[in-house]
Every structure is written in structure tokens, then in C-alpha cells.
Design a protein around this motif. Structure first.
Motif, short mmCIF file in Angstrom:
data_model
loop_
_atom_site.label_atom_id
_atom_site.label_comp_id
_atom_site.label_asym_id
_atom_site.label_seq_id
_atom_site.Cartn_x
_atom_site.Cartn_y
_atom_site.Cartn_z
N LYS A 134 15.52 48.11 1.40
CA LYS A 134 14.10 48.43 1.23
C LYS A 134 13.98 49.75 0.49
N PHE A 187 11.31 52.65 -1.28
CA PHE A 187 9.96 53.19 -1.49
C PHE A 187 10.05 54.09 -2.72
N ALA A 241 15.18 53.42 1.62
CA ALA A 241 15.08 53.65 3.06
C ALA A 241 16.14 52.86 3.81
N ASN A 242 16.47 51.68 3.31
CA ASN A 242 17.54 50.87 3.89
C ASN A 242 18.36 50.29 2.75
N GLY A 273 16.38 55.76 8.67
CA GLY A 273 15.99 54.40 8.31
C GLY A 273 15.85 53.45 9.47
N THR A 283 13.40 53.24 11.81
CA THR A 283 12.06 52.71 11.96
C THR A 283 11.72 51.71 10.86
N THR A 284 12.14 52.01 9.64
CA THR A 284 11.91 51.08 8.54
C THR A 284 12.55 49.73 8.84
N ASN A 304 10.56 47.91 11.35
CA ASN A 304 9.31 47.45 10.77
C ASN A 304 9.52 46.22 9.89
N ILE A 305 10.68 46.13 9.28
CA ILE A 305 11.00 44.92 8.50
C ILE A 305 11.19 43.74 9.44
N TYR A 362 6.75 45.52 7.13
CA TYR A 362 7.18 45.67 5.74
C TYR A 362 7.90 44.39 5.34
N GLY A 371 19.87 55.68 5.37
CA GLY A 371 19.52 54.29 5.12
C GLY A 371 20.68 53.32 5.11
#
Lengths: 508, 353
Positions: A22, A24, A29-30, A52, A54-55, A58-59, A64, A226
Motif C-alpha cells: 500500500k 500513499f 506504508a506496507n 505500518g 494500522t494500515t 485497515n486493509i 483501505y 512497512g
């Protein structure tokens, strides 16, 4: 304890992430993160703020959409970008910040959202019976009829877990669950989690508290910048190894030639605050002092103190040989402390102000206003100068600062600080979230300030950054400061021990 | 899957993007009003025609509208300056009355000076009275964290009862035949008309000057810079060394003073004495004016003019064809609600799913 856990978690994979990436903007972030969770297993996801974690979650939960990669639950792929998909597949999440309605009762909160609006009837008794049964089974003692607003934090967390279980979750994801709990509540939570594993549930435990990770998990995954940098079986690793893995440790000594230490420009003696215990610190001219440590161990409190945002309960502070009469951000600026705050979006800048307004935010009383009137012409000229000198890529001084990338925003803050030739520089996480070019730029500027005779305090959770730049290193752990270590004196592993809390003379 | 919406922030809205939704909001509020006029038995076109004629149709009508807009400019400015600094002053009504009371206390014979001295003195003392009224909630907010929405709102009722007591007691006109009203201002304390023979007083000019002054303060002065910084991000302002508490207190003084000038202008310019109903909610309507103006001081002048025109026009229309003048309140309410939605749409884009 390790023996008791051995053998668990050998079941089928219930959750599998494959090659998740991922981005941004320029920040990744990942990057290509893959792991799987087996039935009856607890895996800990360990990493610093911004690593990373939380990202990734969230995925998983559809907030996301990943740029690359897939998520599978119980062997079936989850539709990306759909928050319900994970819930429907039996994956429940307990957020760090609870999502409960305080004016509703426990059972109402739990049932909320389980029904479509079109279904009208709902049997409170059936719902409460189911909740009571779950309560008993998992030792989650809470009265279904109590108002959530009247519950303690620990009880609210139980409601959150019950909420997930009520939806028949078979995988629980707990985001920093112990951050808000007392030690007793943490013990109770761990008892519940062990019960859950015994009943075949699987758990992802997100944390940066090493001893808890050691205590509860079967496997540990370490995320840094990440990327998944390490995977360890808990019984075969140690707190020290995990600390080192989490913060890095490839670098041994600074890249810059050593300089003789100048006089102490800032000294703290026997400082106590609610987060700092008997802290002594000296920042010397011509030196970068690095502050290493796992996040949340008092770095924020120390940063607030030096930047003037807070005052100590007791202790002495001397700035450039003087004892400040009163202490505030303005006093700190006036005494020659340049501050680069941890959060450039919330603390460092005003998002809807333009570059000029942000550039003069700290210095307008002296430089850009006369008898109550702003001198905008001078302010613009000054900003143009900063943009040029510090290579801020932007549409112009009248652009709103929120349009800038993190790196350019940070360069403006850096320029705002360095242009005043501060004697002391507080740099709190100065490169977090920046791309590599901006990172190198910020580091070279800090090194140049050191050569010009400034005393720099570099606070970072990235041990590589600390070791690369610092002439001296302190480790902070639970509000206590280690002795100063010289260049190359300590290896990353040795510093990792201090970060895990070993070596300190007195316990807290 | 149910229909789901997502709001996506727009980085830099274009001018068209910023102006279109508010314009549509106004148009939509007219559509709402037209439907209600139909229900009330009036032809919407006739109703709007009469409202327009009642507000602008003659010299008399236009002056009436400007007179009505004057107190709304003051209260609108008071609210906008406070809201911009995130000081939620809902108490412009009380501050308005404080200014009016101060004007009759000093202006009904207690002291007599030539108008050139008397009028500025009354303006300054009235503004101080209003400033003090808001300073109390502002201090409670900065010292103890008491929510100023509650304190300023409730203080309106307390102050109105206090005015009622004054008008039945110490300030009661001995020649008033028992009516709860104050004595009349002495001639030296009356704001003269701008042009002889036209019913428009210098209070209107003072309102325009105040709006201009506030615009200048906002953009050109240190205080304006500090107020904007505190309003947009108090934490960053504090970190940068801006004295946040002091700025909030200064904002309170400015806001309370502006609302009180409205009371002064209404008593000294239009009514000549104080009655309990001198404000039909100017303090509250000031909130609507400020919101419609997007808190811009010059926008407040336009918004106050718009609101005053609707009120004056609706009164006149109601007299002519009997559709209730409450239509004006509904038009304002719907305009405000739609404007709030419009502001959202200037900043975000609605996406499906």
C-alpha cells in the motif's frame, strides 16, 4: 509458560495475507507483507508507530484498498474495500479507541448494527441470554443492562470483545489492547484470550509492549518501515532481540567526524514530571545527543518539557547558563531553543495557513509586526528566502501548507527553526514518514547545525537513525534515562537491553 | 449491498466550486419557500414579487431594509469574529442589551456633553459594557474549561430578566404612564440622520465602518493573525508561542463590544429609548447572518442586508395578501441549513461506495 503454549497453533490457516502493498503518494506504508494465522494461535504484530501496523489492519478491514496483494479468510478471498466482508467472514476487531455509544446499555451496544433496518422485531431477552452465555464462557464479566457510560475502561473493552464474539467472530484482532488497561485488567484480558484460544479462536495481537508480546503470543511478526523484517517463534526469542529487530541496528557509528564537546547549553537536573523520573540530561554545544527508546516511554514528556509546552513538577533546568524565570513555548523560543515537533501536521503547522503565515508563526512578534500591524512584505520576502535556501518545493509562498508533501512541509519547519540560528535544537522524530531524499536532507542540515556549534537533541524510535547521527546516546525507558554512551560504544543489541528496561538502577 | 457514501476532501477547491453550492443553497431555499407559499394559498411568484417590492420597491422600503440590517450587521460581526477564533458566543443578544442599557443609563440626562463628545463616549461605554458581559464566560472557559455555548446562551435569559427589572425599577420612565420603558435620550445623545429628511441614521454608517475595520484587523494586524491562528489550530498556535488565552480574551472583548454597539445604535439612532422588546432576537439572527456570510466580515454586510430584506419584505407581503410572515423565518432557516450543506460540498466531493 512456553511449554504450555507449544503445540498450539498448529491448525489450519484461518487468515492469510499475501503480498500486501500500500502506497500513499511517495511513502510506502506496507511493502509486500505476507503472513498467515493458524487456528488456535496468537500472533503478535510488533512495530513502532508508523511501522505500518494500522494500515495493514485497515486493509484487512476494508477501510483501505491495497495496491497489490490479497486477503483470505478461512480459505476464501475477501472483497477489497468492503468493511463488511471481514465481519461477515468471522473476523472481529477491537479498536484501540472504542466504538461504543455511552448512553446505550451494554446489550444495546452489542446488538447495534447486527440487524438491518428492515428487520423490525428484536428480542432483548434472546440477545441478553446469548450475551450472558458468552460472558460466562470467556470470563468477560459485565452486566448486559448497565449503561456503557458508567463502565470502567476495562469493562468497556470487554464489551468490545463481546461485540465481536456476538457476531460469531472466530478471529480476533486486538489493536494495542493493553494501552488503556491497568496491570490487573491486563491479567484478566490475558486470561480471557487464553480461554478463547483453547476454544479454537485465533488472535492477532498488536502491540509494542515487549513483555506482553512474550507473555501471550506463539509467534511474533516484526514490522519496520512497512516491511515484515522478522518472524520469530516466541519461545525461541528474547525481549532484547525483539527490541533490536523492532528499531533496527544495521548501523554502528556516525558518518560525521567527531568534534570536541563544547559547554553544556541545556541541562536538566533531577527532573520529575508525571511521566519522567529523576531525569538528568546535558546537551553540549557541537554534539548531537540521540534519545533512543521504544515509543511511549517518556519521549513525549521530555519533548514537551524542552519545547516549553509543559513545566516539571520538580527539578532544575538551565538554558545557556540561565535559569528561566517562567517556562512557556515563547520563553523557550526566546532563550534560543529551536523546536521541530513530532507531529508536523497538528503541532508544527496550521494546515489552512499559507507558507508565509506558517513561516513566521514563531517569529512574528520580533520580526514581522510593528506596533500591532503585520509587515507582510517582509514576511513574504523572508518566506521566499526560506523556500530557496531550504529547497522547499511548492507553488509559492501563498500556497496553503496542507498542499505540500510531508518532506517539503518539514523543510519549511526546518528553515523556520534553523534560520534563527538556535543554540539548542530539539528534533523530535524529524524524518518520520519522509521519503529517502528528504530524510538525507534533514539529516545533513542537522549535522551542519551541529558543526556550527548547536546542541542537538534527536529523539527517534529508529535506532539506525540514532546511531547514524549521534555523538552521544541515551536510552529512555519508563521515564528513566540511561547513562550517556559515546560513539560506537554500544552495539544495537546492548542498547536493546536498555530499551527493554534492563540495567536501570532503580525500578519504578 | 446498501448504498454507501464517502466524502473525499478536495485539495484546492476552484472559485466556481466555492461559489456554486452557496448560490444553489439560496435558490433551493426559495424553492422550499415557494412550496410553502403554495400550501398557504398564495401564488409563489406573487409572494416573491411582493417580498421584493416590500424590501426594495420604494425609497421608504429600501431605507426600512437598511435600518433593519444595521443591528444585524453588528451582531453578525460579533458572532463572526468570535466563531473565527472558535469562541462560540451565542450571547450576542445579552451583549446587545448591555449596550442598549448603558446608552440609556448615561444618555438620559445623567451627563450632558456636546454631541461631538457625547456620542463617542456613549459608543465606547456601551461597547465596554458588552465586552464585559462576554468577558465573564470567556474567563470561565479559559480558567476552568466551562463550555461557553452553555454560559453565553443561558446568560441571555438572565440578562433579559435583568433588563426587565431595570425597566420596572431604576430605569423606568416616570412619565411613561406605567409602561416598562426607559426615559427618552437627551437630544445630544441621539445619533443624527446621515442625510436630512431620509430616515437612516449614522448607526448604519458605523456598522459599515465596523465591518471594514474588522476586515482590516483580520488581514493587516497582529491581533487578526493571532486570532486566525488560534481559531484554526490552537495547539499549533500554542506551540509557536502565541498567547492563546490572551487572544481568546481579546476576541471576547471585541465580539461583545461589537454586539453592544448594535444596541447603542438601535437606541441612539432609531428608538430613542429602551423597551424590553427592542431586539426581536437580533443576537440570535446574528448567528444566521454570520454563518450565511461564511464568517467573512464583508460578507456579513451582504448577509445582513439579505436577511433584513426578507423580514421587511415578508411583513409587507403578509399585509398585502395574508400569507403568514413566518415564511421569512422558514426561508432563513432553510437557507442556513442548505448553506451548511453547501459549505460541506465546497470542501468535499461525494463518492459512492
Amino acid at each position: 509458560m512456553a511449554t504450555e503454549k507449544r503445540g498450539a497453533g498448529q491448525g489450519e490457516p484461518v487468515l492469510r495475507l499475501l503480498g500486501i502493498t500500500k502506497r500513499f503518494g511517495q511513502v510506502t506504508a506496507n511493502e509486500n507483507v505476507s503472513f498467515s494465522l493458524n487456528e488456535g494461535e496468537v500472533i503478535a504484530l510488533l512495530g513502532e508507530n508508523g511501522a505500518g501496523k494500522t494500515t495493514l489492519m485497515n486493509i484487512l478491514f476494508g477501510q483501505y484498498t491495497a495496491d497489490e496483494g490479497t486477503v483470505e479468510a478461512f480459505g476464501r478471498p475477501l472483497a477489497p474495500g468492503n468493511p463488511r466482508a471481514a465481519l461477515d467472514a468471522g473476523v472481529g476487531m477491537v479498536h484501540q479507541h472504542f466504538t461504543l455509544a455511552g448512553n446505550l446499555t451494554v446489550w444495546e451496544n452489542i446488538v447495534l448494527g447486527t440487524q438491518r433496518l428492515s428487520e423490525r422485531s428484536l428480542s432483548p431477552r434472546a440477545a441478553k441470554d446469548k450475551i450472558r452465555a458468552l460472558s460466562g464462557k470467556f470470563h468477560l464479566i459485565v452486566d448486559p443492562d448497565a449503561k456503557v457510560g458508567s463502565l470502567t475502561v476495562g469493562e468497556r473493552q470487554r464489551v468490545e470483545i463481546l461485540k465481536a464474539l456476538y457476531r460469531d467472530a472466530r478471529v480476533l484482532i486486538l489493536d494495542e489492547p493493553t494501552a488503556v488497561l491497568t496491570p490487573q485488567e491486563t491479567d484478566a484480558l490475558f486470561a480471557t484470550l487464553r480461554e478463547a484460544i483453547a476454544l479454537g479462536l485465533s488472535i492477532v495481537f498488536i502491540s509494542h509492549k515487549l513483555h506482553e508480546v512474550m507473555d501471550i503470543s506463539h509467534r511474533v511478526l516484526v514490522l519496520r518501515h512497512g516491511k515484515l523484517v522478522a518472524e520469530r517463534t516466541t519461545s525461541e526469542t528474547s525481549r532484547e532481540e525483539l527490541a533490536t529487530l523492532m528499531v533496527g541496528g544495521e548501523v554502528r557509528a556516525p558518518e560525521f567526524p567527531a568534534m570536541p564537546a563544547g559547554p553544556a547549553l541545556l541541562s536538566l537536573k533531577s527532573i520529575f514530571t508525571d511521566k519522567l523520573f529523576d531525569l538528568d540530561l546535558e546537551l553540549c554545544a557541537g554534539q548531537i545527543t540521540g534519545l533512543a527508546g521504544v515509543s511511549g516511554n517518556g519521549q513525549g514528556a521530555l519533548s514537551d518539557l524542552i519545547s516549553g509546552m509543559s513545566t516539571p513538577l520538580s527539578g532544575e533546568m538551565t538554558v545557556a547558563g540561565q535559569t528561566p524565570k517562567s517556562w512557556s513555548p515563547r520563553a523557550a523560543i526566546a532563550m534560543g531553543i529551536g523546536r521541530i515537533p513530532e507531529d508536523r501536521h497538528k503541532t508544527g503547522t496550521i494546515a489552512d495557513f499559507d507558507l508565509t503565515e506558517n513561516a513566521i508563526l514563531e517569529t512574528y512578534p520580533e520580526g514581522f509586526s510593528r506596533r500591532g500591524w503585520m509587515d507582510w512584505a517582509r514576511a513574504h520576502a523572508h518566506t521566499e528566502h526560506l523556500i530557496e535556501t531550504y529547497d522547499v518545493r511548492c507553488p509559492g509562498p501563498e500556497a496553503r501548507i496542507r498542499l505540500l508533501s510531508g518532506g517539503n512541509m518539514q523543510k519549511l519547519i526546518l528553515g523556520r527553526v534553523l534560520e534563527e540560528s538556535p543554540k539548542i535544537i530539539l528534533a523530535n522524530q524529524p524524518v518520520r514518514g519522509l521519503d529517502i531524499g528528504a530524510v538525507n536532507y534533514v539529516h545533513s542540515r542537522l549535522a551542519a547545525a551541529r558543526e556550527a556549534g548547536a546542541a542537538v537533541l534527536l529523539i527517534s524510535e529508529d535506532l539506525d537513525e540514532i546511531m547514524k547521527l549521534s555523538d552521544r546516546i541515551h536510552v529512555i525507558s519508563e521515564g528513566r534515562l540511561s547513562p550517556a554512551f559515546g560513539r560506537g560504544e554500544m552495539s544495537a543489541a546492548e542498547l536493546g537491553k536498555w530499551m527493554a528496561g534492563e540495567g536501570f538502577a532503580h525500578a519504578v | 449491498m446498501p448504498f454507501e457514501m464517502r466524502l473525499e476532501p478536495i485539495a484546492e477547491p476552484s472559485l466556481a466550486r466555492r461559489l456554486t453550492p452557496p448560490a444553489l443553497a439560496i435558490v433551493a431555499s426559495f424553492v422550499v419557500a415557494a412550496l410553502l407559499a403554495l400550501i398557504a394559498g398564495g401564488n409563489p411568484f406573487a409572494v416573491f414579487g411582493l417580498i421584493f417590492k416590500g424590501a426594495f420597491g420604494s425609497k421608504f422600503a429600501l431605507l426600512e431594509t437598511l435600518n433593519r440590517a444595521t443591528p444585524l450587521i453588528f451582531t453578525g460581526l460579533a458572532v463572526s469574529v468570535a466563531f473565527r477564533a472558535k469562541l462560540w458566543n451565542i450571547g450576542a443578544e445579552a451583549q446587545f442589551y448591555a449596550g442598549a442599557v448603558m446608552t440609556v443609563v448615561l444618555g438620559t440626562g445623567m451627563l450632558t456633553l456636546p454631541p461631538m463628545l457625547m456620542l463617542p463616549l456613549l459608543a465606547v461605554t456601551a461597547a465596554l459594557a458588552g465586552a464585559l458581559v462576554l468577558l465573564i464566560p470567556a474567563l470561565l472557559k479559559t480558567r476552568f474549561g466551562v463550555d461557553e455555548v452553555v454560559t453565553t446562551l443561558l446568560f441571555n435569559f438572565i440578562f433579559l430578566l435583568f433588563v426587565s427589572y431595570l425597566l420596572e425599577g431604576p430605569l423606568k420612565d416616570p412619565m411613561g404612564m406605567g409602561w416598562p420603558k426607559s426615559a427618552r435620550l437627551i437630544p445630544e445623545a441621539r445619533l443624527p440622520r446621515i442625510v436630512d429628511g431620509l430616515r437612516l441614521h449614522w448607526g448604519f454608517a458605523l456598522a459599515l465602518i465596523s465591518a471594514l475595520a474588522l476586515w482590516v484587523i483580520d488581514r493587516k494586524t497582529t491581533l487578526g493573525f493571532e486570532m486566525r491562528a488560534v481559531g484554526q489550530n490552537a495547539e499549533a498556535a500554542r506551540f509557536a508561542g502565541i498567547p492563546v488565552t490572551k487572544v481568546i480574551l481579546k476576541t471576547a472583548l471585541l465580539s461583545g463590544g461589537l454586539a453592544a454597539l448594535g444596541g447603542y445604535s438601535e437606541v441612539a439612532g432609531l428608538k430613542g429609548s429602551l423597551t424590553q422588546d427592542i431586539s426581536p432576537g437580533f443576537g440570535y439572527t446574528g448567528i444566521v447572518v454570520a454563518m450565511l456570510a461564511l464568517l467573512n466580515p464583508l460578507g456579513v454586510v451582504l448577509a445582513a442586508f439579505f436577511v433584513a430584506a426578507i423580514f421587511v419584505g415578508a411583513d409587507s407581503m403578509s399585509r398585502a395578501i395574508g400569507v403568514p410572515s413566518y415564511l421569512a423565518d422558514i426561508m432563513l432557516a432553510s437557507a442556513l441549513l442548505l448553506m451548511v450543506l453547501a459549505i460541506l460540498l465546497t470542501k468535499f466531493r461525494v463518492r459512492r461506495g
